[in-house]
Design a protein around this motif. Sequence first.
Motif, PDB file in Angstrom:
ATOM      1  N   LEU A  69     -61.417  26.941 -56.010  1.00 60.60           N
ATOM      2  CA  LEU A  69     -60.853  25.843 -55.231  1.00 60.60           C
ATOM      3  C   LEU A  69     -61.684  25.496 -53.999  1.00 60.60           C
ATOM      4  CD1 LEU A  69     -57.017  26.618 -55.364  1.00 60.60           C
ATOM      5  CD2 LEU A  69     -58.374  25.082 -56.793  1.00 60.60           C
ATOM      6  N   ARG A  80     -51.624  23.057 -47.478  1.00 63.77           N
ATOM      7  CA  ARG A  80     -50.819  22.321 -48.449  1.00 63.77           C
ATOM      8  C   ARG A  80     -49.477  21.966 -47.829  1.00 63.77           C
ATOM      9  NH1 ARG A  80     -52.642  22.870 -53.832  1.00 63.77           N
ATOM     10  NH2 ARG A  80     -54.121  24.591 -54.183  1.00 63.77           N
ATOM     11  N   ALA A  82     -46.165  21.768 -49.174  1.00 61.42           N
ATOM     12  CA  ALA A  82     -45.380  22.059 -50.376  1.00 61.42           C
ATOM     13  C   ALA A  82     -44.128  21.201 -50.460  1.00 61.42           C
ATOM     14  CB  ALA A  82     -45.009  23.540 -50.403  1.00 61.42           C
ATOM     15  N   ASP A  85     -46.420  17.179 -51.107  1.00 61.17           N
ATOM     16  CA  ASP A  85     -47.421  17.030 -52.169  1.00 61.17           C
ATOM     17  C   ASP A  85     -48.143  18.355 -52.369  1.00 61.17           C
ATOM     18  OD1 ASP A  85     -48.704  17.060 -49.776  1.00 61.17           O
ATOM     19  OD2 ASP A  85     -49.780  15.166 -50.039  1.00 61.17           O
ATOM     20  N   ALA A  86     -47.471  19.304 -52.988  1.00 54.95           N
ATOM     21  CA  ALA A  86     -47.981  20.670 -53.112  1.00 54.95           C
ATOM     22  C   ALA A  86     -49.279  20.740 -53.903  1.00 54.95           C
ATOM     23  CB  ALA A  86     -46.933  21.562 -53.775  1.00 54.95           C
ATOM     24  N   GLN A  87     -49.560  19.731 -54.730  1.00 53.60           N
ATOM     25  CA  GLN A  87     -50.759  19.773 -55.569  1.00 53.60           C
ATOM     26  C   GLN A  87     -52.012  19.273 -54.839  1.00 53.60           C
ATOM     27  OE1 GLN A  87     -47.759  18.394 -56.770  1.00 53.60           O
ATOM     28  NE2 GLN A  87     -47.326  20.383 -57.697  1.00 53.60           N
ATOM     29  N   VAL A  88     -51.851  18.868 -53.580  1.00 49.51           N
ATOM     30  CA  VAL A  88     -52.979  18.315 -52.825  1.00 49.51           C
ATOM     31  C   VAL A  88     -53.414  19.307 -51.754  1.00 49.51           C
ATOM     32  CG1 VAL A  88     -53.784  16.430 -51.366  1.00 49.51           C
ATOM     33  CG2 VAL A  88     -52.175  15.964 -53.222  1.00 49.51           C
ATOM     34  N   GLU A 146     -56.611  31.375 -54.324  1.00 48.79           N
ATOM     35  CA  GLU A 146     -55.875  30.577 -53.321  1.00 48.79           C
ATOM     36  C   GLU A 146     -56.214  31.106 -51.942  1.00 48.79           C
ATOM     37  OE1 GLU A 146     -53.973  27.471 -51.978  1.00 48.79           O
ATOM     38  OE2 GLU A 146     -53.852  27.846 -54.130  1.00 48.79           O
TER      39      GLU A 146
END
Length: 226
Positions: A69, A80, A82, A85-88, A146
């Motif tokens: 990542l 993030r 969460a 927009d947790a995917q960004v 992560e």
Amino acid sequence: MAKTFSSWRGAWCVAVLALGMTACSSLPQPPQAVVRYDLGVAPALSTPVVAASASALAPIALGPIQTPLQADGNTAVRYRLAYADAQVLHAYTQARWSLPPGTMVLQRLREHLSEGGRIVLSAEPGAIPPSVQGRQVPVLHLALEEFSQVFSSVQDSVGWVRVRATLVDPAPQGDVLLAQQVFDVRQPAAVPHAAAGVQALAQGVDLIGQHMRQWLTSGVVPQRTP
């Protein structure tokens, strides 16, 4: 008439002062300095290994850490949202790491794994696997999956560190899997800003270092017979 002139002059002075303040406030402001962080000083382990056996402290080698990542050389402090927009993955504009996160994490984990006198070598891709006294040692491959500050609300956040560790025994016909473990830590941040997130991430890395050290002393590293 004198009173009227005096009042007009007072009003004119106030207007000039206000105009001057407006002009000053509209001047370009100097950019804020970027703050650069590292993981700080590694704390002493709170759970030292006592009277470790020879197999528990058997030598190992660390391969380069993978950072899926993180772009190579990227030093952004990531976060993030969460709750939105947790995917960004976002990046703080005024906060940077002093080195790429993978470089810092690998060095800190090496410090933890070297505690107690364990020999920790380096394994380079494509090179001959390192050996001690003529015997090849197991290689530990790490992946930093992560490494970000995660906000569950505007005020609440954690430093989320996730590392996948894969221990292999190098062999001419191919690596032999010895063990694999995922270390996942979410350390609460004291306040919702970059400095607190960085501190929580550093604490998370140290916790993973302690857990990984205990994992390696649990017998996953094979004992080398004379």
